[in-house]
Design a protein around this motif. Sequence first.
Motif, PDB file in Angstrom:
ATOM      1  N   PRO A   1       0.794  -1.235   0.000  1.00  0.00           N
ATOM      2  CA  PRO A   1       0.000   0.000   0.000  1.00  0.00           C
ATOM      3  C   PRO A   1       0.821   1.277   0.000  1.00  0.00           C
ATOM      4  CG  PRO A   1      -1.010  -1.623   1.447  1.00  0.00           C
ATOM      5  CD  PRO A   1       0.294  -2.213   1.000  1.00  0.00           C
ATOM      6  N   TRP A   2       1.923   1.312   0.770  1.00  0.00           N
ATOM      7  CA  TRP A   2       2.726   2.544   0.786  1.00  0.00           C
ATOM      8  C   TRP A   2       3.307   2.846  -0.598  1.00  0.00           C
ATOM      9  CZ3 TRP A   2       7.737   3.014  -0.750  1.00  0.00           C
ATOM     10  CH2 TRP A   2       8.499   1.828  -0.857  1.00  0.00           C
ATOM     11  N   ALA A   3       3.682   1.796  -1.333  1.00  0.00           N
ATOM     12  CA  ALA A   3       4.212   1.989  -2.675  1.00  0.00           C
ATOM     13  C   ALA A   3       3.128   2.487  -3.622  1.00  0.00           C
ATOM     14  CB  ALA A   3       4.816   0.685  -3.189  1.00  0.00           C
ATOM     15  N   ALA A   4       1.896   2.033  -3.413  1.00  0.00           N
ATOM     16  CA  ALA A   4       0.785   2.516  -4.232  1.00  0.00           C
ATOM     17  C   ALA A   4       0.614   4.026  -4.079  1.00  0.00           C
ATOM     18  CB  ALA A   4      -0.499   1.788  -3.858  1.00  0.00           C
ATOM     19  N   VAL A   5       0.763   4.518  -2.861  1.00  0.00           N
ATOM     20  CA  VAL A   5       0.664   5.958  -2.617  1.00  0.00           C
ATOM     21  C   VAL A   5       1.768   6.702  -3.368  1.00  0.00           C
ATOM     22  CG1 VAL A   5       0.825   7.758  -0.850  1.00  0.00           C
ATOM     23  CG2 VAL A   5      -0.478   5.657  -0.390  1.00  0.00           C
TER      24      VAL A   5
END
Length: 447
Positions: free
Chosen positions: A296-300
């Motif tokens: 998820p952090w990479a998606a941001v």
Amino acid sequence: MEPTLEDVSSAIDSTWVMVSAILVIMMQIGFALLEAGSTRMKNAGHIAGKTVLTFGICSIAFWSLGFGLTFGDGNSLIGLTGFFFDGSAEQAAASFSNFSGASVPITILFLFQLAFAAVSLAIAWGGFAERAKLSVYFIFSILFTVLIYPVVGHWVWGGGWLAELGMQDFAGSTVVHLQGAIVALVATLLLKPRIGKYNRDGSSNLIPGHNQVYSVLGVLFLWIGWFGFNGGSTLGASDGFFGYVAVTTNLATAAGAIAALAISWIVMGKADIPSMLNGVLSALVAITASCAFVDPWAAVVIGAVSGILTFYTSVWFDRMGIDDPIFAFSVHGVAGIWGTLSTGLFATPALAEKVGVGGAGLFYGGGFHQLGIQALGLAGSIAYVFAVSYFVLAALKAIMGLRVSREEELVGLDVSEHGIYGYPELLQPGRVQQPAASPKSIAQVSN
């Protein structure tokens, strides 16, 4: 006879993919509203109407040839079986071994993949907006669905050479979005800028869309439809993985919206709504390849970077004299490239193993191997689509012409192509809309 657990699982998966197909087809509403709202009132009826027309043409072309060329058994370059799809188990077994392990009926898979091809075609039309002949839409819809889209689709999703290498493009940043964007760029270059867009000194004039509310509604339709686009690409719901894909998709989109609005505020001194809308779409495009591979952090991060990239590339293309009315290449092309490369950076070992395609990205110990495959896939896809689309459109330009006459463009395509305005009570025959000036705009940032 009592249904087995396998029967129940198959029913759940089939229902989810069918719902996803409907969501993706409903994205055509989003494209119609976005493109019509982002262009002038005198062309609104034409733009909305050709969306329906080209989806119909794409459906017939994909049924007859496109589906077989994309997913039929063949070689590493193209499918050679399964033409004139009939939905039978016999044809599925003989022609579509790529789907042999699917728990979803091939009829539903056909509808789902048709929806993707239609989205790619809808993206391409952005480069034609406000100046292309209606007859071009007829012919090019067929040629795109048969000659262009299936080739890269087969390479990546149909068992072709990029699939064998392990290229990661979960829902189509390259297969769907980049292909459409390259065609839009080629069309923009061949059609030349709209009348009144550029001055003799090269400076540009803002040609604002006639209805920003339509544009916002269009983007919201697309945002919602994307849950079917990305989530449906799991081709099942019984294991719940589609929920994870939906989470990464939404996080990236939110980050893209915020980043694009923020950068427009910093650069232009005003929070520009069209820039925010482009940020939403570019983030959706970028996360499409990586939604099943990244944390998820990479998606941001992926979404935020795409929003900023789209803002600056929109300015740069305008400075270069490329009149892209809805920023199709910046939104779908640049973001498609970034999204495809991002899996080579952020793909986690566990998710790559779960999806069963490729390996870990650079930041997760995979080295440059996956990133290199992604870059190679991009290079091959861009070269093929640019070359074929340029040849096809240049041939059409020489044979029949791509662009309407000056008089037809000035009066508007609603009247010149269809005989009536989309807003007949507001626009009288003979009244010409001229480009409007604005004290602050993306176009003027480039000057």
